[in-house]
Design a protein around this motif. Structure first.
Motif, mmCIF file in Angstrom:
data_model
loop_
_atom_site.group_PDB
_atom_site.id
_atom_site.type_symbol
_atom_site.label_atom_id
_atom_site.label_comp_id
_atom_site.label_asym_id
_atom_site.label_seq_id
_atom_site.Cartn_x
_atom_site.Cartn_y
_atom_site.Cartn_z
ATOM 1 N N SER A 1 33.029 42.617 54.690
ATOM 2 C CA SER A 1 32.433 44.047 53.873
ATOM 3 C C SER A 1 32.977 43.617 52.187
ATOM 4 C CB SER A 1 33.226 45.169 54.306
ATOM 5 O OG SER A 1 34.780 44.846 54.074
ATOM 6 N N ASP A 2 32.465 44.370 51.296
ATOM 7 C CA ASP A 2 32.579 44.260 50.021
ATOM 8 C C ASP A 2 34.175 44.417 49.558
ATOM 9 O OD1 ASP A 2 32.485 43.617 47.229
ATOM 10 O OD2 ASP A 2 30.797 45.140 47.007
ATOM 11 N N ILE A 3 34.968 43.405 49.565
ATOM 12 C CA ILE A 3 36.277 43.569 48.800
ATOM 13 C C ILE A 3 36.152 42.935 47.612
ATOM 14 C CG2 ILE A 3 37.379 44.404 50.935
ATOM 15 C CD1 ILE A 3 38.514 41.129 50.413
ATOM 16 N N SER A 4 35.221 42.765 46.751
ATOM 17 C CA SER A 4 35.245 41.704 45.706
ATOM 18 C C SER A 4 36.102 42.353 44.415
ATOM 19 C CB SER A 4 33.740 41.446 45.260
ATOM 20 O OG SER A 4 32.956 42.485 45.098
ATOM 21 N N LEU A 5 36.108 43.494 44.475
ATOM 22 C CA LEU A 5 36.874 43.922 43.292
ATOM 23 C C LEU A 5 38.343 43.775 43.256
ATOM 24 C CD1 LEU A 5 35.374 47.458 41.967
ATOM 25 C CD2 LEU A 5 35.200 45.323 40.805
ATOM 26 N N GLN A 6 38.687 44.112 44.611
ATOM 27 C CA GLN A 6 40.131 43.917 44.844
ATOM 28 C C GLN A 6 40.383 42.488 44.790
ATOM 29 O OE1 GLN A 6 40.610 45.036 48.960
ATOM 30 N NE2 GLN A 6 42.915 45.025 48.807
ATOM 31 N N PHE A 7 39.720 41.633 45.477
ATOM 32 C CA PHE A 7 39.945 40.193 45.406
ATOM 33 C C PHE A 7 39.893 39.616 44.087
ATOM 34 C CE2 PHE A 7 39.578 35.837 46.836
ATOM 35 C CZ PHE A 7 40.448 35.760 47.854
ATOM 36 N N GLY A 8 38.965 39.889 43.388
ATOM 37 C CA GLY A 8 38.775 39.466 41.956
ATOM 38 C C GLY A 8 40.048 39.864 41.073
ATOM 39 N N VAL B 1 36.543 33.657 37.521
ATOM 40 C CA VAL B 1 36.029 33.564 38.950
ATOM 41 C C VAL B 1 34.513 33.329 38.916
ATOM 42 C CG1 VAL B 1 38.207 34.819 39.858
ATOM 43 C CG2 VAL B 1 36.086 36.034 39.037
ATOM 44 N N THR B 2 34.221 32.879 40.153
ATOM 45 C CA THR B 2 32.728 32.911 40.478
ATOM 46 C C THR B 2 32.565 33.728 41.808
ATOM 47 O OG1 THR B 2 32.746 30.696 39.600
ATOM 48 C CG2 THR B 2 30.857 31.334 40.944
ATOM 49 N N LEU B 3 31.620 34.584 41.591
ATOM 50 C CA LEU B 3 31.283 35.459 42.698
ATOM 51 C C LEU B 3 30.023 35.256 43.348
ATOM 52 C CD1 LEU B 3 31.620 37.909 44.809
ATOM 53 C CD2 LEU B 3 31.120 39.348 43.209
ATOM 54 N N HIS B 4 29.961 34.777 44.755
ATOM 55 C CA HIS B 4 28.532 34.755 45.460
ATOM 56 C C HIS B 4 28.453 35.995 46.052
ATOM 57 C CE1 HIS B 4 26.023 32.755 48.768
ATOM 58 N NE2 HIS B 4 25.349 33.525 47.990
ATOM 59 N N GLY B 5 27.491 36.689 45.613
ATOM 60 C CA GLY B 5 27.073 38.180 46.109
ATOM 61 C C GLY B 5 26.616 38.282 47.515
ATOM 62 N N ARG B 6 27.265 37.663 48.459
ATOM 63 C CA ARG B 6 27.051 37.774 49.924
ATOM 64 C C ARG B 6 28.415 37.753 50.469
ATOM 65 N NH1 ARG B 6 22.795 34.460 48.860
ATOM 66 N NH2 ARG B 6 20.694 35.245 49.506
ATOM 67 N N THR B 7 28.475 38.455 51.543
ATOM 68 C CA THR B 7 29.670 38.525 52.580
ATOM 69 C C THR B 7 29.717 37.130 53.306
ATOM 70 O OG1 THR B 7 28.881 39.399 54.539
ATOM 71 C CG2 THR B 7 29.845 40.739 52.634
ATOM 72 N N ALA C 1 27.118 44.314 42.975
ATOM 73 C CA ALA C 1 28.623 43.979 43.093
ATOM 74 C C ALA C 1 28.897 42.880 41.853
ATOM 75 C CB ALA C 1 28.899 43.521 44.500
ATOM 76 N N ILE C 2 28.282 42.096 41.444
ATOM 77 C CA ILE C 2 28.572 41.259 40.526
ATOM 78 C C ILE C 2 28.946 41.930 39.175
ATOM 79 C CG2 ILE C 2 27.869 39.256 39.263
ATOM 80 C CD1 ILE C 2 26.288 38.109 41.862
ATOM 81 N N ALA C 3 27.962 42.933 38.848
ATOM 82 C CA ALA C 3 27.941 43.557 37.704
ATOM 83 C C ALA C 3 29.593 44.472 37.654
ATOM 84 C CB ALA C 3 26.708 44.425 37.540
ATOM 85 N N ARG C 4 29.822 44.954 38.861
ATOM 86 C CA ARG C 4 31.015 45.850 38.986
ATOM 87 C C ARG C 4 32.090 44.914 38.747
ATOM 88 N NH1 ARG C 4 28.057 48.278 43.276
ATOM 89 N NH2 ARG C 4 29.026 47.220 44.801
ATOM 90 N N LEU C 5 32.168 43.873 39.194
ATOM 91 C CA LEU C 5 33.444 42.782 39.073
ATOM 92 C C LEU C 5 33.281 42.424 37.831
ATOM 93 C CD1 LEU C 5 35.583 41.188 40.514
ATOM 94 C CD2 LEU C 5 34.005 39.229 40.484
ATOM 95 N N LYS C 6 32.422 42.012 37.198
ATOM 96 C CA LYS C 6 32.395 41.645 35.669
ATOM 97 C C LYS C 6 32.874 42.848 34.651
ATOM 98 C CE LYS C 6 32.001 40.269 31.547
ATOM 99 N NZ LYS C 6 32.912 39.420 31.244
ATOM 100 N N ALA C 7 32.555 44.122 35.066
ATOM 101 C CA ALA C 7 32.936 45.223 34.312
ATOM 102 C C ALA C 7 34.565 45.352 34.350
ATOM 103 C CB ALA C 7 32.163 46.562 34.591
ATOM 104 N N SER C 8 35.147 45.092 35.553
ATOM 105 C CA SER C 8 36.385 45.357 35.893
ATOM 106 C C SER C 8 37.436 44.369 35.741
ATOM 107 C CB SER C 8 36.605 45.829 37.278
ATOM 108 O OG SER C 8 36.437 44.822 38.442
ATOM 109 N N LEU C 9 37.063 43.335 35.484
ATOM 110 C CA LEU C 9 38.057 42.009 35.125
ATOM 111 C C LEU C 9 38.142 41.636 33.664
ATOM 112 C CD1 LEU C 9 37.465 39.476 37.826
ATOM 113 C CD2 LEU C 9 38.928 41.315 37.817
ATOM 114 N N LYS C 10 39.344 41.262 33.027
ATOM 115 C CA LYS C 10 39.355 40.787 31.869
ATOM 116 C C LYS C 10 38.961 39.254 31.706
ATOM 117 C CE LYS C 10 43.571 43.402 31.162
ATOM 118 N NZ LYS C 10 43.926 43.188 32.508
ATOM 119 N N ILE C 11 39.185 38.528 32.752
ATOM 120 C CA ILE C 11 38.754 37.121 32.607
ATOM 121 C C ILE C 11 37.138 36.878 32.959
ATOM 122 C CG2 ILE C 11 41.162 36.059 33.508
ATOM 123 C CD1 ILE C 11 39.957 36.020 36.351
ATOM 124 N N PRO C 12 36.727 35.770 32.466
ATOM 125 C CA PRO C 12 35.189 35.524 32.682
ATOM 126 C C PRO C 12 34.913 35.662 34.133
ATOM 127 C CG PRO C 12 36.124 34.025 30.989
ATOM 128 C CD PRO C 12 37.243 34.761 31.846
#
Ligand SMILES: Cc1cc2nc3c(=O)[nH]c(=O)nc-3n(C[C@H](O)[C@H](O)[C@H](O)COP(=O)(O)O)c2cc1C
Length: 306
Positions: free
Chosen positions: A146-153, A164-170, A183-194
């Protein structure tokens, strides 16, 4: 994208692809504009215990621009030791693989299995960051099932990853379905690092859609198979040169390091990718699939690519 003092120049990055992104392929992708290239994934244990085998996997071309070494493992101490290995000295960045879905990797608790164990993943990243002179990045998927990319990022950021690099699949999705750009856009919006976005970028349209997520970099894997000129084309310049010359350059680079018999078998998939999409070439593709030598394969490709 700027990571410490490392300026990527453009935002296009060649993905790590075990068994595909050999030194010849990385060379031609770099000449077509890929700003950075990843090694095939390197086992930290093997690096320490069987260095000969790993050394062959770290051969690089002077034409590669930013060289990134990708490591995998599950033991923080061993990984931190490996990060200091002279074998990785040529890399400007070290990336930790936390996205590989291959059963033989996952069953050892490595690759994307680490997405099920955030405390261990965090310890691996922070130990590697402490041990490394160069920036550490992490490549992962949305999650295991399941999508835990925000927490993991966020965990990666807190543990000291430089990007970080996110491949948008589980992991469970493998390569099916479509990469989730939201999901990639959400991660980008929530991290300070690239954040580097990855998955299904194959042409101008998909590249544009990926850029709309706001990511700092775009990683391309399968879209470059048989089409290393995709980098130049996404940078806005049509490729009008000789495709055959590109294939020849790919092979010539590999001939410096590998014997003919191995190359003949290894290159078949690349040759078939180079030949794919050429109209009326189905007979030649059949011949390429069983070609007994590199020279024979090159003769066949010369016929259809020139
Ligand atoms: C043959 C193959 C080998 C791969 N090997 C690796 C690898 O060693 N390390 C890694 O992080 N990802 C690996 N991947 C995943 C790619 O880096 C990338 O995340 C994935 O293919 C999605 O991007 P794409 O749609 O642009 O291909 C591999 C993918 C393929 C198709």
């Amino acid at each position: 994208m700027l990571i410490r003092d490392i300026d990527f120049g453009n935002n296009l990055i060649l993905a790590p692809m075990a068994g595909v992104s050999d030194v010849g392929f990385r060379k031609v992708c770099s000449l077509f504009g890929a700003s950075a290239t990843y090694s095939e994934m390197l086992s930290c244990r093997a690096m320490l215990h069987n260095p000969k085998k790993t050394e062959l996997m770290t051969i690089a071309s002077p034409d590669e621009k930013i060289k990134i070494g990708q490591i995998f493992g599950h033991e923080p101490e061993i990984m931190a030791e490996a990060v200091k290995s002279p074998m990785l000295a040529k890399y400007q960045i070290i990336d930790i693989n936390m996205g590989c879905p291959a059963p033989k990797i996952v069953k050892n608790g490595e690759g994307s299995a680490l997405m099920k164990n955030l405390p261990l993943a965090s310890r691996i990243i922070s130990e590697c960051v402490k041990a490394s002179q160069v920036p550490i990045s992490v490549k992962f998927r949305l999650g295991y099932n399941s999508d835990i990319s925000l927490q993991f990022g966020r965990m990666c950021e807190e543990a000291g990853a430089s990007y970080v690099t996110l491949h948008g699949r589980t992991t469970e999705q493998g390569y099916s379905g479509r990469a989730d750009y939201e999901a990639i856009a959400r991660l980008k919006a929530s991290l300070k690092i690239p954040v580097v976005g990855n998955g299904d970028v194959v042409d101008d349209q998909s590249y544009k859609r990926m850029l709309e997520t706001g990511v700092d970099g775009v990683m391309i894997g399968r879209g470059a198979q048989g089409r290393p000129w995709i980098f130049q084309e996404l940078l806005g310049r049509r490729f009008e040169g000789s495709k055959f010359d590109v294939v020849r350059m790919h092979v010539e680079e590999l001939k410096k390091y590998y014997d003919e018999a191995w190359l003949t078998l290894y290159m078949r998939k690349h040759f078939l990718w180079y030949a794919s999409g050429v109209e009326g070439a189905s007979e030649i593709r059949r011949e390429l699939a069983t070609s007994p030598s590199i020279d024979k394969s090159l003769d066949l490709l010369r016929e259809i690519l020139n």
